[in-house]
Write a protein that holds these residues in place. Sequence first.
Motif, short mmCIF file in Angstrom:
data_model
loop_
_atom_site.label_atom_id
_atom_site.label_comp_id
_atom_site.label_asym_id
_atom_site.label_seq_id
_atom_site.Cartn_x
_atom_site.Cartn_y
_atom_site.Cartn_z
N CYS A 1 -22.17 23.13 42.55
CA CYS A 1 -20.62 23.12 42.08
C CYS A 1 -20.03 24.44 42.12
O CYS A 1 -21.05 25.41 42.08
CB CYS A 1 -20.97 22.47 40.54
N LYS A 2 -18.92 24.55 42.11
CA LYS A 2 -18.30 26.06 42.20
C LYS A 2 -18.69 26.97 41.18
O LYS A 2 -18.94 28.06 41.01
CB LYS A 2 -16.75 25.69 42.36
N ASN A 3 -18.87 26.24 39.77
CA ASN A 3 -19.22 26.95 38.62
C ASN A 3 -20.80 27.22 38.58
O ASN A 3 -21.35 27.67 37.68
CB ASN A 3 -18.71 26.37 37.42
N SER B 1 -15.04 24.24 36.59
CA SER B 1 -14.65 25.14 37.76
C SER B 1 -12.95 25.24 37.86
O SER B 1 -12.24 24.18 37.55
CB SER B 1 -15.02 24.78 39.22
#
Length: 197
Positions: free
Chosen positions: A14-16, A52
Amino acid sequence: MRILRAGDYKRMPCKNGKGETVEIAVFPPDASIEDFDWRISRATVAEDGPFSIFPGIDRTLAVLDGNGMVLEIDGREPALLTTESAPLAFPADIPVTARLADGAITDLNVMTRRGRRAHRLNRIDIDGATLLPLPSPICLILCQSGTASFRRNGETGMLRDGDALLIEEATATALEIDGEARCYIVEIAAGHASTTN
């Protein structure tokens, strides 16, 4: 029409950095998470925390598996999402925090770049033969569970758990679909806002 098999989806963090994203479809086909026009993906949320941020993106989310989560979206009342909740649309560039109800969940994310594309996400339970309208230029049918056969313009095929069917140039046509399955229908068009039914 193009069948997208669950085993072929692209997996990435995931982006985060919290959890894994499974990319079902993206446009342009070689786009990254920074420069897509539209993107459809599944993600595992395994812990509480912020979502995110995607500048300039509209997002709709549905819970596919698990016991649900509460989304705290800046400027709104907290919203409990479960597998039976309607998909929830919100801007992806405002603060959003997730709080799990009881254990990890899997969600479906549809995202479009504001000003270029608009989208709509709906859930449909297939129980026998159904004629499914395809009102937008691009439609994707995700078979979340069960099996469903389909026919359109002489083309036929079968969707099983996790498979998707991507239909381009779909406007003003329909898909014959049969079987027993829970499906999610994504409609993508030019426009400026995303909605759910």
